[in-house]
Write a protein that holds these residues in place. Structure first.
Motif, PDB file in Angstrom:
ATOM      1  N   TRP A  65      41.961 -20.897 -48.516  1.00  0.00           N
ATOM      2  CA  TRP A  65      41.000 -20.071 -49.250  1.00  0.00           C
ATOM      3  C   TRP A  65      39.572 -20.579 -49.082  1.00  0.00           C
ATOM      4  CZ3 TRP A  65      38.368 -23.166 -52.556  1.00  0.00           C
ATOM      5  CH2 TRP A  65      39.009 -24.342 -52.980  1.00  0.00           C
ATOM      6  N   MET A  66      39.417 -21.843 -48.624  1.00  0.00           N
ATOM      7  CA  MET A  66      38.096 -22.442 -48.524  1.00  0.00           C
ATOM      8  C   MET A  66      37.327 -21.975 -47.287  1.00  0.00           C
ATOM      9  SD  MET A  66      37.062 -26.496 -48.720  1.00  0.00           S
ATOM     10  CE  MET A  66      38.051 -26.820 -50.156  1.00  0.00           C
ATOM     11  N   ARG A  67      38.016 -21.359 -46.331  1.00  0.00           N
ATOM     12  CA  ARG A  67      37.326 -20.906 -45.145  1.00  0.00           C
ATOM     13  C   ARG A  67      36.354 -19.787 -45.515  1.00  0.00           C
ATOM     14  NH1 ARG A  67      42.888 -20.266 -41.637  1.00  0.00           N
ATOM     15  NH2 ARG A  67      43.480 -22.458 -41.639  1.00  0.00           N
ATOM     16  N   PRO A  68      35.222 -19.667 -44.801  1.00  0.00           N
ATOM     17  CA  PRO A  68      34.795 -20.499 -43.682  1.00  0.00           C
ATOM     18  C   PRO A  68      33.791 -21.579 -44.069  1.00  0.00           C
ATOM     19  CG  PRO A  68      33.478 -18.531 -43.711  1.00  0.00           C
ATOM     20  CD  PRO A  68      34.390 -18.459 -44.918  1.00  0.00           C
ATOM     21  N   ARG A  69      33.473 -21.756 -45.392  1.00  0.00           N
ATOM     22  CA  ARG A  69      32.434 -22.703 -45.770  1.00  0.00           C
ATOM     23  C   ARG A  69      32.951 -23.735 -46.754  1.00  0.00           C
ATOM     24  NH1 ARG A  69      27.251 -19.554 -47.782  1.00  0.00           N
ATOM     25  NH2 ARG A  69      28.845 -18.371 -48.908  1.00  0.00           N
ATOM     26  N   LYS A  70      32.206 -24.845 -46.852  1.00  0.00           N
ATOM     27  CA  LYS A  70      32.526 -25.881 -47.825  1.00  0.00           C
ATOM     28  C   LYS A  70      32.445 -25.279 -49.223  1.00  0.00           C
ATOM     29  CE  LYS A  70      30.789 -29.962 -47.078  1.00  0.00           C
ATOM     30  NZ  LYS A  70      29.825 -31.081 -47.016  1.00  0.00           N
ATOM     31  N   THR A  71      33.481 -25.532 -50.023  1.00  0.00           N
ATOM     32  CA  THR A  71      33.634 -24.860 -51.309  1.00  0.00           C
ATOM     33  C   THR A  71      34.073 -25.853 -52.375  1.00  0.00           C
ATOM     34  OG1 THR A  71      34.346 -22.869 -50.139  1.00  0.00           O
ATOM     35  CG2 THR A  71      34.823 -22.969 -52.481  1.00  0.00           C
ATOM     36  N   CYS A  72      33.685 -25.621 -53.592  1.00  0.00           N
ATOM     37  CA  CYS A  72      34.143 -26.445 -54.704  1.00  0.00           C
ATOM     38  C   CYS A  72      35.653 -26.280 -54.853  1.00  0.00           C
ATOM     39  CB  CYS A  72      33.443 -26.027 -55.999  1.00  0.00           C
ATOM     40  SG  CYS A  72      34.045 -26.897 -57.467  1.00  0.00           S
TER      41      CYS A  72
ATOM     42  N   GLU B 228      36.042 -22.885 -56.768  1.00  0.00           N
ATOM     43  CA  GLU B 228      36.155 -22.147 -55.508  1.00  0.00           C
ATOM     44  C   GLU B 228      34.882 -21.400 -55.123  1.00  0.00           C
ATOM     45  OE1 GLU B 228      39.675 -19.765 -55.346  1.00  0.00           O
ATOM     46  OE2 GLU B 228      40.951 -21.327 -56.205  1.00  0.00           O
ATOM     47  N   VAL B 229      33.749 -21.758 -55.719  1.00  0.00           N
ATOM     48  CA  VAL B 229      32.476 -21.144 -55.341  1.00  0.00           C
ATOM     49  C   VAL B 229      31.939 -21.863 -54.104  1.00  0.00           C
ATOM     50  CG1 VAL B 229      30.090 -20.743 -56.040  1.00  0.00           C
ATOM     51  CG2 VAL B 229      31.954 -20.434 -57.686  1.00  0.00           C
ATOM     52  N   PRO B 230      31.633 -21.136 -53.023  1.00  0.00           N
ATOM     53  CA  PRO B 230      31.162 -21.788 -51.792  1.00  0.00           C
ATOM     54  C   PRO B 230      29.738 -22.308 -51.923  1.00  0.00           C
ATOM     55  CG  PRO B 230      31.101 -19.414 -51.547  1.00  0.00           C
ATOM     56  CD  PRO B 230      31.780 -19.685 -52.863  1.00  0.00           C
ATOM     57  N   ARG B 231      29.442 -23.323 -51.139  1.00  0.00           N
ATOM     58  CA  ARG B 231      28.080 -23.845 -51.089  1.00  0.00           C
ATOM     59  C   ARG B 231      27.233 -22.961 -50.177  1.00  0.00           C
ATOM     60  NH1 ARG B 231      28.156 -30.427 -50.541  1.00  0.00           N
ATOM     61  NH2 ARG B 231      29.945 -30.874 -51.892  1.00  0.00           N
TER      62      ARG B 231
ATOM     63  N   LEU C   3      24.934 -27.532 -47.905  1.00  0.00           N
ATOM     64  CA  LEU C   3      25.944 -27.705 -46.871  1.00  0.00           C
ATOM     65  C   LEU C   3      25.689 -28.937 -46.010  1.00  0.00           C
ATOM     66  CD1 LEU C   3      26.284 -23.986 -45.735  1.00  0.00           C
ATOM     67  CD2 LEU C   3      28.031 -25.329 -46.895  1.00  0.00           C
ATOM     68  N   ILE C   4      24.494 -29.519 -46.095  1.00  0.00           N
ATOM     69  CA  ILE C   4      24.149 -30.673 -45.259  1.00  0.00           C
ATOM     70  C   ILE C   4      24.906 -31.904 -45.754  1.00  0.00           C
ATOM     71  CG2 ILE C   4      22.293 -32.177 -44.451  1.00  0.00           C
ATOM     72  CD1 ILE C   4      20.375 -29.861 -44.876  1.00  0.00           C
ATOM     73  N   PRO C   5      25.616 -32.605 -44.868  1.00  0.00           N
ATOM     74  CA  PRO C   5      26.348 -33.803 -45.284  1.00  0.00           C
ATOM     75  C   PRO C   5      25.437 -34.820 -45.958  1.00  0.00           C
ATOM     76  CG  PRO C   5      26.989 -33.144 -43.079  1.00  0.00           C
ATOM     77  CD  PRO C   5      25.823 -32.290 -43.437  1.00  0.00           C
TER      78      PRO C   5
ATOM     79  N   ARG D  42      27.277 -26.898 -58.430  1.00  0.00           N
ATOM     80  CA  ARG D  42      26.209 -26.198 -59.143  1.00  0.00           C
ATOM     81  C   ARG D  42      26.769 -25.151 -60.107  1.00  0.00           C
ATOM     82  NH1 ARG D  42      21.211 -27.303 -57.219  1.00  0.00           N
ATOM     83  NH2 ARG D  42      21.001 -28.129 -55.094  1.00  0.00           N
ATOM     84  N   SER D  43      27.973 -24.678 -59.819  1.00  0.00           N
ATOM     85  CA  SER D  43      28.544 -23.608 -60.635  1.00  0.00           C
ATOM     86  C   SER D  43      29.292 -24.130 -61.855  1.00  0.00           C
ATOM     87  CB  SER D  43      29.482 -22.743 -59.780  1.00  0.00           C
ATOM     88  OG  SER D  43      30.108 -21.751 -60.556  1.00  0.00           O
ATOM     89  N   CYS D  44      30.267 -25.018 -61.624  1.00  0.00           N
ATOM     90  CA  CYS D  44      31.119 -25.473 -62.737  1.00  0.00           C
ATOM     91  C   CYS D  44      30.839 -26.911 -63.158  1.00  0.00           C
ATOM     92  CB  CYS D  44      32.590 -25.313 -62.374  1.00  0.00           C
ATOM     93  SG  CYS D  44      33.151 -26.469 -61.084  1.00  0.00           S
ATOM     94  N   ARG D  45      29.970 -27.609 -62.413  1.00  0.00           N
ATOM     95  CA  ARG D  45      29.579 -28.998 -62.703  1.00  0.00           C
ATOM     96  C   ARG D  45      30.704 -30.000 -62.492  1.00  0.00           C
ATOM     97  NH1 ARG D  45      25.092 -29.328 -61.477  1.00  0.00           N
ATOM     98  NH2 ARG D  45      24.847 -31.310 -62.589  1.00  0.00           N
TER      99      ARG D  45
END
Length: 257
Positions: free
Chosen positions: A31-38, A42-45, A50-52, A64-67
């Motif tokens: 479910w995390m595709r295609p971006r890095k996600t909490c 499950e809210v994507p960055r 997104l920068i390491p 940022r969404s659920c802390r």
């Protein structure tokens, strides 16, 4: 010190890609595709998040969404990737623990070792977390290793001999034990090790992996963290032993012979 700047920047780019690859290829995180996600809400960055390293820091290591706290695997794997890239760049920039090669091939061998190490890191983490060694990792690693090594002048005959020897050895254990000692993924690791290391370093890496496995297995048994019936992810030991031989193999072989 230009090499250090390039190594850090390159390491950061690769870190972002590989930290996602290791986990998002498993069904658990599909479910995390295609971006890095909490992993909690499950809210994507997006954007700079997104920068390491930088993204985690500006977020104060919280979603940022659920802390919720940032999942530990991101900074750990990203740090490992950057350190591996910088380590190999330092080796070849300073002439430390280098194989005997022509000077004009120095940075090509550095790229080769970085590539091999990142494949081994992915295999290590994936087997450690899921006890799986996937074809989607081993087969590309084998093809890339063969192409790079043969392109840099390594004997194709030696590579094929190493691959065949390791695969047959692992396959016999897999068949005779009914898969209890070694899984099919460990058999395919023989292809990766042989194509990366060649015959003698590959065989030494195999033996070294058994030594590491025996020591760690004994410690875990004494600490009662595992029982004799538990399976230990042997691919992790194969990956570590392969990395050791990739870096220090020529010194170890000279010492042994």
């Amino acid at each position: 010190m230009d090499w250090l700047v390039f190594a850090i920047v390159g390491g950061l780019v690769l870190a972002g890609a590989l930290s996602a690859l290791v986990f998002r290829t498993h069904a658990e995180w599909v479910w995390m595709r295609p971006r890095k996600t909490c992993v909690v809400c499950e809210v994507p960055r997006s954007g700079l998040d997104l920068i390491p390293f930088f993204g985690d820091a500006v977020m104060n290591y919280r979603c940022r969404s659920c802390r919720a706290h940032v999942a530990w695997q991101y900074p750990v794997i990203e740090s490992a990737v950057v350190l591996l890239v910088v380590f190999h760049a330092w080796r070849y920039a300073t002439g430390t623990w280098m194989p005997s090669i022509d000077a004009e091939l120095t940075w090509l061998f550095a790229v080769r070792d970085i590539t091999f190490s990142l494949f081994l890191l992915v295999l290590f983490v994936y087997d450690l977390k899921y006890q799986l060694i996937m074809d989607r990792f081993t087969l590309p690693a084998m093809v890339v290793a063969l192409a790079l090594n043969i392109g840099l002048g390594v004997s194709g005959y030696e590579l094929v001999l190493a691959m065949a020897t390791l695969v047959v050895f692992f396959l016999l254990q897999h068949v005779l034990s009914g898969g209890r000692l070694l899984g099919s993924g460990d058999v395919r690791m023989g292809l990766v090790m042989g194509s990366m290391l060649g015959f003698i370093p590959g065989v030494v890496a195999m033996l070294f992996a058994y030594v590491i496995g025996a020591i760690i297995g004994t410690v875990l048994l004494v600490m009662r963290r595992v029982t004799l019936h538990d399976r230990v992810p042997f691919g992790t030991f194969l990956a570590v032993a392969s990395f050791v031989m990739l870096v220090w193999g020529h010194n170890i072989v000279e010492w042994l012979l």
